[in-house]
Design an enzyme around this catalytic site. Structure first.
Site: not given
Ligand code: GLN
Length: 200
Positions: A182, A89, A184
């Site tokens: 994610h 992410c 995890e």
């Molecule tokens: N939108 C976040 C970013 O760009 C990432 C979101 C997340 O890690 N769940 O940093």
């Protein structure tokens, strides 16, 4: 495997302890000898064999890295070609060479030949789960997305591992793995096992 593997989870901000638990369970289930620990400073980076960049806020995480000097040390390990990294992410954003929008608040590590767009799924779908197919996995994988980025394009040695429709959500380049979801936050350890295979 010949030695004990040390895997660090960057712990400056974001979903850290869940990665510690998932990777610890992965070592146990695969009978791999090693340890998983919180990476808080430059010394921690120096002693880890591999690094997980968690989800969170890519602006916050990358700025903290930059300010406390960890950014330079990670870059050096990358240039010396001895630090496998999994970015999930926000971590996926930080691994990219380019951002799709002009957003110079994120200090990219610029490791993988890919362009990433932040918060790609729009406000209505800020978080959702979806069964996806991942290259090399025989069964579908239930992926959790939270304000997720997508990978807009890849080039060079970067290979796509999963997509939702036309959107790329997982890619690999050599010892670097980027995913917009994610892993995890589920009990399914296959993504952590995949990363472990890239390390040992
Ligand atoms: N939108 C976040 C970013 O760009 C990432 C979101 C997340 O890690 N769940 O940093």
């Amino acid at each position: 495997m010949v030695k004990k593997v040390s895997i660090g989870v960057l712990a400056v901000q974001g979903a850290v302890s869940e990665h510690i638990t998932a990777m610890t369970n992965t070592l146990r289930e695969t009978n791999t000898s090693g340890n998983v620990f919180f990476v808080n400073n430059i010394d921690d980076i120096k002693k880890t064999d591999a690094l997980i960049l968690p989800g969170g806020e890519s602006t916050a995480i990358s700025n903290i890295l930059y300010k406390n000097g960890m950014y330079e040390v990670i870059k050096k390990r990358i240039n010396d070609n001895n630090l496998p990294i999994m970015g999930t992410c926000a971590g996926c954003v930080i691994l990219a060479k380019e951002l799709a929008d002009e957003d110079n608040k994120v200090k990219l590590l610029q490791v993988m030949d890919m362009q990433v767009a932040r918060n790609s799924f729009g406000r209505q779908r800020e978080s959702f789960e979806k069964n996806i197919m991942i290259e090399g996995f025989s069964e579908p994988y239930k992926a959790v997305f939270i304000r997720a980025p997508t990978i807009k394009r890849v080039w060079g040695e970067c290979k796509v591992l999963a997509k939702i429709d036309k959107e790329i959500i997982m890619a690999r380049q050599d010892k670097f793995l980027a995913l917009s979801f994610h892993p995890e936050l589920t009990d399914d350890l296959r993504v952590h096992k995949y990363f472990l295979d890239m390390i040992v």
